[in-house]
Structure formats: C-alpha cells, structure tokens
Design an enzyme around this catalytic site. Sequence first.
Site, PDB file in Angstrom:
ATOM      1  CG  ASP A  58       0.908   7.151  -3.899  1.00  0.00           C
ATOM      2  OD1 ASP A  58       0.203   7.007  -2.957  1.00  0.00           O
ATOM      3  OD2 ASP A  58       1.507   6.039  -4.350  1.00  0.00           O
ATOM      4  CB  SER A 102       0.901   2.415  -3.037  1.00  0.00           C
ATOM      5  OG  SER A 102       0.277   3.799  -2.445  1.00  0.00           O
ATOM      6  CD  GLU A 328       3.731   7.053  -7.458  1.00  0.00           C
ATOM      7  OE1 GLU A 328       3.243   6.680  -6.378  1.00  0.00           O
ATOM      8  OE2 GLU A 328       4.946   6.579  -7.482  1.00  0.00           O
ATOM      9  CG  HIS A 337       1.527   8.241   4.783  1.00  0.00           C
ATOM     10  ND1 HIS A 337       0.487   7.524   5.434  1.00  0.00           N
ATOM     11  CD2 HIS A 337       1.669   7.816   3.680  1.00  0.00           C
ATOM     12  CE1 HIS A 337       0.137   6.545   4.421  1.00  0.00           C
ATOM     13  NE2 HIS A 337       0.812   6.731   3.421  1.00  0.00           N
ATOM     14  CG  HIS A 455      -3.320   4.660   2.460  1.00  0.00           C
ATOM     15  ND1 HIS A 455      -2.629   3.571   1.641  1.00  0.00           N
ATOM     16  CD2 HIS A 455      -2.375   5.556   2.593  1.00  0.00           C
ATOM     17  CE1 HIS A 455      -1.445   3.768   1.427  1.00  0.00           C
ATOM     18  NE2 HIS A 455      -1.017   4.983   1.970  1.00  0.00           N
TER      19      HIS A 455
HETATM   20 ZN   LIG Z   1       0.881   5.883   1.563  1.00  0.00          ZN
END
Ligand SMILES: [Zn+2]
Length: 525
Positions: A58, A102, A328, A337, A455
Amino acid sequence: MAPNTMRRLFLIICITMITNAIEDMEFWRNVARDELKESLTYRWNTNTAKNVILFVGDGMSPDTITASRIYHRGEESYLSWEKFPHVGLLKTYDVDKQVPDSAATATALFSGVKTNYEVVGLDANIPLADCKSSLNSTYHTDTIISWAQDAGKATGFVTTTRVTHATPAALYAHCPDRRWECEAKVPKTASNCKDIARQLIEDEPGKKINVIMGGGRQVLVSDVVNGTNDPIDTYACYSKDGRNLISDWSSDKKLLGASYAVVQNNKELSEVDTENTDFLLGIFSNGHLTMDYARDQSPEGQPSLEEMTVTALKILQKSKTGYLLMVEGGLIDFAHHRGHAAQALQETTRFSDAINATLSMIDTTDTLVIVTSDHTHALSFNGYSDRGSNILGIAQKSRYDGIPYTILSYSTGGVNNMAYKIGDREAVRINVSLYNTSDFTYSQQAAIISDEAYHGGGDVAVYALGPYAHLFHSTHEQNFVAQVIAYAAKIGEYDSSAAHVIYMNSNILYLIITVVLVQISWSLI
Ligand SMILES: [Zn+2]
Ligand SMILES: *[C@@H]1O[C@H](CO)[C@@H](O)[C@H](O)[C@H]1NC(C)=O
Ligand SMILES: *[C@@H]1O[C@H](CO)[C@@H](O)[C@H](O)[C@H]1NC(C)=O
Ligand SMILES: *[C@@H]1O[C@H](CO)[C@@H](O)[C@H](O)[C@H]1NC(C)=O
Ligand SMILES: *[C@@H]1O[C@H](CO)[C@@H](O)[C@H](O)[C@H]1NC(C)=O
Ligand SMILES: *[C@@H]1O[C@H](CO)[C@@H](O)[C@H](O)[C@H]1NC(C)=O
C-alpha cells in the site's frame, strides 16, 4: 528467474567493491551481458494458474521500492520480487479523481472495475456515501475472491491493517464509504447499509474465506479494552453495538462442521495445526498491527507479515483445486502519511521478506505471483547524494541558502516535524543536521505543510512470475490486474467449469427435447 546469474552478478559487484577496483567499461559490459543472458532464458508460461498470490504494497511508489532496496542491501541489490521476468506499469486514477485512495484502487485491482474515490466494491454509478443507491446489487462488483470460490478454490487474505480497512474490504464488501467499518461510523440516515465488518463475517464471499488475518478487533467486537500495548485507534470505527463477530464467525464454522481456529497472538498463531485447519481467523490487534520496528515479538505479541503469509499458505496449499491469496503490506502507506521514511522502508523490506518466504514454498509452473501497489506517495528521492550513502541521511547543502537537506523528503506533510521556522516576513528551513534523520520516529521535511503526506497520482509498477505473467508488459489500466488473474486461473468470466457447463448441457438437452417434440409433431400431422 535465474538465481545463479543473480548470485554471480552480486558476487562480481561485491568483489569489485571489496578490491576497490574501478567499475570500468569491461565491468559494466559484463553486468549487461549477464543480464541479457538471463533475459534470453525467459519463456512464456501458458499453463493454467492453479494458484494465484497477489501482493499489494500500500502506497509503495516506485521511488519507495528504490529507496527500500538501497536501505536493505545497497544500490546493487534487489528486493525479492525485483527480478521477476515480467514488469509493467499501472495507471492508478479513480473514475472521479486524478490522485486516488486505496478503496477505489483496491476495487480496480480486485474486481477489474475502476470506481469513485473512497468507494468499496461498487461501480461508478454510486456516489461516495450514497447508501440508498448502493443497495442495488446491479452495481456490486464481484471480485477475484468470489470468482476463485465459485471455481472451488480455497481463498484467503492477510494484511498488516485492520481486516476491514479499505484494501482488504474491496475483496469482499460493497460499501459506499470506506469509513463504515463498523456500525459506529455508519450515519443514522444510512442505517439500511450493512457495515464492512458484518459483511465480512455474515455475507458471501466473506464468510467463505478460509484464511483472514490482520488487525481490527475494535470493529469486530464491541467495547474492547483500550490496552497500553494495544490501544484503540481513536480515528477508526470503535464498535459499541454489543456485537462479537469473532464468536459469530466461530459459530458459523462450527455449524458447518468445518475445522477452524481463532488466534489473537504469536503463541496462538504458532500453535495452529495447519494440516487440520480449513478456516483460520487471526485478529492480532484492536487497530492496525504495530509498525514492524516497534512490534512486540513475544508470545503475547503480534506476528510479522511473513509469519502470517507462511501460515496462510500452509492452510491454503492443502486445497486440491488450488487457492487465491491476497497479501497486503498495509503500513508502508501509514508510515509515509506521517513522513516517517525509515518506517516506510522497513515495512517495505518486511514485505519483501514475506514474498521471499513465499517463493520458497511454491511452484511457479502453476502459481501466478503478482506484486504491485495501489497508489504512489508524496515521497521524493533527490539531491545528488554519493553512491553508498545512507539513504536516510543528508544529501548536501542547498545551493540557495546553505541549509542541509535529506536525500528523502516529502512534497506534502510535515506537520509532525515542521520544516520551517516561520518569522514575521519569512520562513527559514530548519537545519536537518540537528536531528537523527535515520531514526524511525523522525519525519522527513515536507515542502508544503499539510495535515499529513498525501498520496501521489503517478503510475505504480506491477511485477509478475508464473502462468500468464507475460500479460503484464506495457502501461496498463490498474483494473487490468483482475482480468489477468481471471484469464490465467480460468475463473470468473473465463471459468468453463461447473455452473457454465451445466448451463450449456441443459441448453443442449432443451435442443434435443425440442427436436424430438418437433419430430413427434410432424409424425402426428
Ligand atoms: Zn493512504
Ligand atoms: C531470501 O531468503 C534467503 C534465505 O533466507 C536469503 O538468503 C536471501 O538473501 C533472501 N533474499 C532477499 C532478496 O531478501
Ligand atoms: C437497480 O438498478 C437497475 C439499473 O439501473 C434498475 O434497472 C433497477 O430497477 C434497480 N433496482 C432497484 C430495486 O431499484
Ligand atoms: C486509550 O488510552 C490512551 C492512553 O493510553 C488514550 O490516549 C486514548 O484516548 C484512549 N482511547 C480511548 C478510546 O479511550
Ligand atoms: C547545521 O547544523 C550543523 C550541525 O550542528 C552545523 O555544523 C551547520 O553549520 C549548520 N548549518 C547551518 C546553515 O546552520
Ligand atoms: C539514529 O537512529 C538510528 C535508527 O534508530 C540508530 O541506529 C542510530 O544509532 C541513531 N544514531 C544516533 C547518532 O543516535
């Protein structure tokens, strides 16, 4: 892959470095010749993929991969998936946003359908948070998990996030808002909509998933205690409706007469009898799992992504008809982040470890392995640092103001570590030499101060190995991934077994009956 070639290459580079020889013309020609030789050995694998394993890092942007490789073993090295023979790029935009989230990207990856920002498992007819229109099943996207189940395969997913978080949710849920993980975040006006946790435990395909592992106890069970080592995530849904979906899951499996286990820490996970377990629910924390660097590895603690993946494979590999597993590495995104570059690189190397362990357990003649990401991130990697530099260190001084800057920085974020001292009429960037920029808790500076690092909208890479891996060969739309999985494994619309065959047979039967009836009618006339 040719591990021998890789080893030889690595050896050449090591010897060169140790002997301090110049990496001259002959050196680089040899490196390139070895790589060419290896590339010429690649053959398309057109077997049917009995098994499919999809790894999703991710927020793992291409620059995150490069930085993690350098962090792990230096510029010359490769992470475990980087030598897969087939590589492509994926365009990650949502139906309504240039820069995606996501939920929408996972919907694209798993169902083959792009959708709106923050929407889970529904097509673009459904606006964000529109409960009423989301109830119409015409708009529900079925996924690689349901296709695999329909084809009789075992299925599973493991994640370092809550099992109801945006990425895994898109495998099994249809929800117009990714935040509706439990009842406490579903608005009163949307009370007809089932939260994501209940969809996982009560509905298909969620209840038929053999292996489910990750965090998220606080959305599955009401009023769980706020542990010192396992705090409630106050940002996320915290169930209060009296539910205990973990025991509901167990009751369902008991009713089916299935062999099942629920595990909630390392000790319990290590004791799972994988030979005699067909369903496993592992919930190791209230919120997301802890970042690997701070993870409690004791028997009471939480497993690594690698440990969860290996256990999942042992259970799924018992299936004679094959399996589909999604893994994941979910915390790469969270580290980014908050601008914690060291944590993001560490999470990426642990993701690599999970893939490395997987490769030693499978046969790629009949197992398709795909490694990709859902979206990029605000991380940037620049500044002419010397070869061999600590990737978390300082690049050089700015030629504008003489203040040093780090090799890795963020374009947005920085609220945890303000990059500027703001005066009356000017802002001066803070000297990074005053900090340990390699520390896991350090946040790299961001140019634009915002609540968190955002992102990115760039393309992500997709790497593949095994049956039909060569279908990744170009710049693709992200939703192509589900189509390749369906085609390679002959599931979903390419499934010619069971249901379809019976349907076809019954058509033939109707035809025969009709012909016979027509003949009888003729003879009667
Ligand atoms: Zn994120
Ligand atoms: C994969 O695991 C093997 C065995 O533990 C190890 O020797 C190798 O260095 C690992 N590869 C990567 C890329 O981490
Ligand atoms: C669901 O959507 C389809 C397509 O727009 C429509 O034909 C159908 O009437 C809808 N069903 C309900 C129950 O609203
Ligand atoms: C859980 O405890 C921490 C302190 O350990 C506190 O900051 C947090 O607000 C608590 N959360 C809830 C939901 O009570
Ligand atoms: C930045 O900090 C380092 C270490 O304290 C110091 O040597 C250097 O002079 C500082 N640079 C500037 C421009 O303040
Ligand atoms: C900086 O942080 C790293 C990672 O935590 C640690 O290994 C290193 O010892 C620290 N350096 C100093 C000078 O404290």
